[in-house]
Scaffold this motif. Structure first.
Motif, short mmCIF file in Angstrom:
data_model
loop_
_atom_site.label_atom_id
_atom_site.label_comp_id
_atom_site.label_asym_id
_atom_site.label_seq_id
_atom_site.Cartn_x
_atom_site.Cartn_y
_atom_site.Cartn_z
N ARG A 9 69.58 116.65 58.08
CA ARG A 9 68.36 116.45 58.10
C ARG A 9 67.66 117.19 57.06
N THR A 10 66.69 116.58 56.42
CA THR A 10 66.07 117.21 55.14
C THR A 10 64.42 117.46 55.24
N PRO A 11 63.99 118.20 56.19
CA PRO A 11 62.73 118.29 56.33
C PRO A 11 61.99 119.22 55.01
N ASP A 12 60.86 118.78 54.79
CA ASP A 12 60.21 119.63 53.72
C ASP A 12 59.97 121.29 54.13
N VAL A 13 59.91 121.34 55.41
CA VAL A 13 59.51 122.97 56.04
C VAL A 13 60.57 122.96 57.33
N LEU A 14 61.22 123.88 57.30
CA LEU A 14 62.05 124.28 58.37
C LEU A 14 61.53 125.65 59.00
N GLY A 33 50.48 117.03 55.13
CA GLY A 33 51.26 116.32 54.40
C GLY A 33 52.94 116.45 54.48
N LYS A 34 53.22 117.66 54.98
CA LYS A 34 54.48 118.09 54.97
C LYS A 34 55.34 117.55 56.14
N ARG A 35 56.77 117.27 55.83
CA ARG A 35 57.46 116.76 56.99
C ARG A 35 58.35 118.12 57.74
N VAL A 36 57.93 118.41 58.88
CA VAL A 36 58.10 119.79 59.33
C VAL A 36 59.04 119.74 60.67
N THR A 37 59.92 120.34 60.42
CA THR A 37 60.90 120.63 62.10
C THR A 37 60.84 122.13 62.28
N VAL A 38 60.71 122.24 63.69
CA VAL A 38 60.67 123.55 64.30
C VAL A 38 61.99 123.80 65.27
N ALA A 123 50.48 119.58 71.15
CA ALA A 123 49.71 118.51 71.04
C ALA A 123 49.19 118.34 69.57
N GLU A 124 49.02 119.67 68.95
CA GLU A 124 48.92 119.48 67.48
C GLU A 124 49.82 119.11 66.71
N CYS A 125 51.01 119.65 67.13
CA CYS A 125 52.29 119.47 66.38
C CYS A 125 52.70 117.76 66.64
N ALA A 126 52.31 117.21 67.75
CA ALA A 126 52.76 116.24 67.89
C ALA A 126 51.88 115.02 66.91
N ALA A 127 50.50 115.38 67.09
CA ALA A 127 49.71 114.51 66.02
C ALA A 127 49.77 114.67 64.86
N ALA A 128 50.75 115.72 64.26
CA ALA A 128 50.79 115.81 62.88
C ALA A 128 52.28 115.51 62.60
N GLY A 129 53.08 114.81 63.52
CA GLY A 129 54.36 114.33 63.06
C GLY A 129 55.41 115.71 63.07
N VAL A 130 55.03 116.74 63.60
CA VAL A 130 56.31 117.75 63.69
C VAL A 130 57.26 117.57 64.71
N THR A 131 58.55 117.90 64.50
CA THR A 131 59.57 117.66 65.15
C THR A 131 59.96 118.78 65.71
N VAL A 132 59.99 119.13 67.11
CA VAL A 132 60.43 120.38 67.84
C VAL A 132 61.73 120.28 68.60
N LEU A 133 62.31 120.98 68.25
CA LEU A 133 63.84 121.00 68.99
C LEU A 133 63.87 122.44 69.57
N PRO A 134 63.72 122.41 70.91
CA PRO A 134 64.14 123.57 71.65
C PRO A 134 65.54 123.59 72.12
N GLY A 135 66.08 124.48 72.56
CA GLY A 135 67.30 124.61 73.01
C GLY A 135 68.25 124.59 71.85
N THR A 136 67.82 124.95 70.60
CA THR A 136 68.68 124.73 69.44
C THR A 136 69.25 126.08 68.89
#
Length: 401
Positions: A9-14, A33-38, A123-136
């Motif tokens: 996977r290739t997010p703009d920001v990890l 505007g950035k694609r972000v994964t946490v 909620a702010e993350c979800a509204a902005a399209g952030v992918t959040v992956l706990p337990g990783t």
């Protein structure tokens, strides 16, 4: 929420770490505007937020000032604090209809629960399209032209990585030195970490009297070097705690004495002299207990007052006792460690970072936010505000890359 898959996977920001600073950086960049994964190794997001402030999260302070933050690079915090103020975070709370109140000394808490803050950030993350992956779990980080991060959820490749995994404080909720390991891997210096905002211990035999007073509390002025705090002191079964001592602990170095004024704002010599005239037959413990907790008064009388009625005390004795009360020196032998520390002092050296963007100057694309770096705030919402301010600064900068 966590989807373990295969492929790259290739997010703009990890963002590595889903605490206060990491989530703030994530949705700030994503809103622009950035694609972000946490990624976070814990299955539960925001555990430190949830336990803070007695479960109500002391999320900021009305009196945020640069001089109330400790760093070897003392001016580093100015830029970020000037661009994200308490009013900015309060606007976010208003948007999410989160009620709050001021407790004391500018400290702001949720009326309801710290869960409100975590839910707001998610909620702010979800509204902005952030992918959040706990337990990783992260197994490897490398960098060529871009960063390649191997995890239990697969491989991520990104030009930008944000270190937001915090410090070593409170290991029972999963705190580790991960951020320091990554920094060292990329040649970024780390200021020696140490527990901060932490109770102090007194293990010497001559300090046994301190431990016998466990449970006694009173307002004091605590001084270490040139720094003083006037708040509550609490005697514990191992030494000293309470807001005044937690504050001082961030400045204390091994071997230094701490000076306690047990009657701040009063003139003990005048009080005792007046008592000598008015109630001369009273003895030391009873005399001191007029102003101090009874057990502490008894201990000080045993240590510093003659076993005679106050009327028989000389002026020299009264001066010496007043000195002991206003300038009582104690010598901690250590702290209760990261297990009891609210934050970590030290961390990734801020002299290696841009104070405007939080980016490592020598490693383009690597950012550091929150407690992972060598910035420690006072007790009372300062460290959470640094998380918001540094996360915001990094998020804005990432959006401009």
């Amino acid at each position: 929420m966590n989807t373990h898959g295969v492929g790259v996977r290739t997010p703009d920001v990890l963002v590595l770490g889903a605490g206060a600073a990491g989530l703030m950086a994530a949705f700030t960049a994503a809103q622009r505007g950035k694609r972000v994964t946490v990624l976070d190794h814990s299955p539960e997001i925001g555990r430190k937020i949830l336990i803070s402030g007695g479960g109500r999260c002391n999320f900021t302070n009305l009196e945020i000032k640069p001089e109330r933050f400790i760093s070897q690079n003392k001016h580093f915090v100015r830029s970020a604090l000037s661009r994200y103020k308490p009013a900015d975070f309060l606007s976010l709370l208003t948007k999410h209809r989160i009620a709050w109140h001021e407790k004391k000394l500018g400290q702001l808490f949720c009326d309801n629960s710290a869960r409100d803050i975590v839910d707001m950030l998610l909620a702010e993350c979800a509204a902005a399209g952030v992918t959040v992956l706990p337990g990783t779990r992260i197994t490897r980080i490398g960098r060529a032209e871009t960063f390649r991060v191997e995890t239990s959820a697969g491989t991520f490749v990104s030009p930008n990585v944000v270190l937001a995994t915090g410090g070593l404080s409170i290991p029972k909720i999963g705190a580790t030195g991960f951020a320091y390991d990554v920094a060292r891997q990329f040649g970024v210096p780390v200021v020696m970490p140490a527990p901060a905002l932490v109770p102090l211990v007194f293990d010497r035999d001559e300090d046994a009297w301190v431990r016998t007073l466990a449970g006694v509390s009173l307002p004091v002025k605590a001084t270490c070097g040139k720094v003083s705090f006037e708040e509550a002191l609490l005697f514990t079964h191992r030494g000293l705690s309470g807001p005044a001592l937690l504050q001082i602990s961030s400045y204390w170095q091994a071997g230094q004495p701490i000076q306690l004024d047990l009657l701040p704002g009063q003139n003990c010599e005048a009080l005792l002299s007046g008592l000598k005239v008015a109630r001369g037959k009273m003895r030391g413990p009873a005399a001191l207990s007029r102003w101090l907790p009874q057990r502490l008064a008894h201990e000080l009388a045993q240590r510093h007052a003659p076993d005679r009625p106050v009327v028989e005390w000389s002026d020299k004795t009264i001066r010496a006792l007043a000195q002991a009360i206003h300038k009582l020196e104690v010598y901690p032998t250590g702290t209760e460690g990261y297990y009891k520390a609210e934050v970590t002092r030290g961390g990734i050296d801020t002299r290696a970072l841009s104070s405007k963007t939080m980016q490592v100057e020598a490693v383009p694309g690597l950012y550091v936010v929150g407690e992972a770096m060598d910035v420690t705030g006072w007790l009372g919402g300062y460290n959470f505000h640094w998380a918001w301010a540094s996360g915001y600064a990094a998020g804005v900068a990432l959006a401009e890359t």
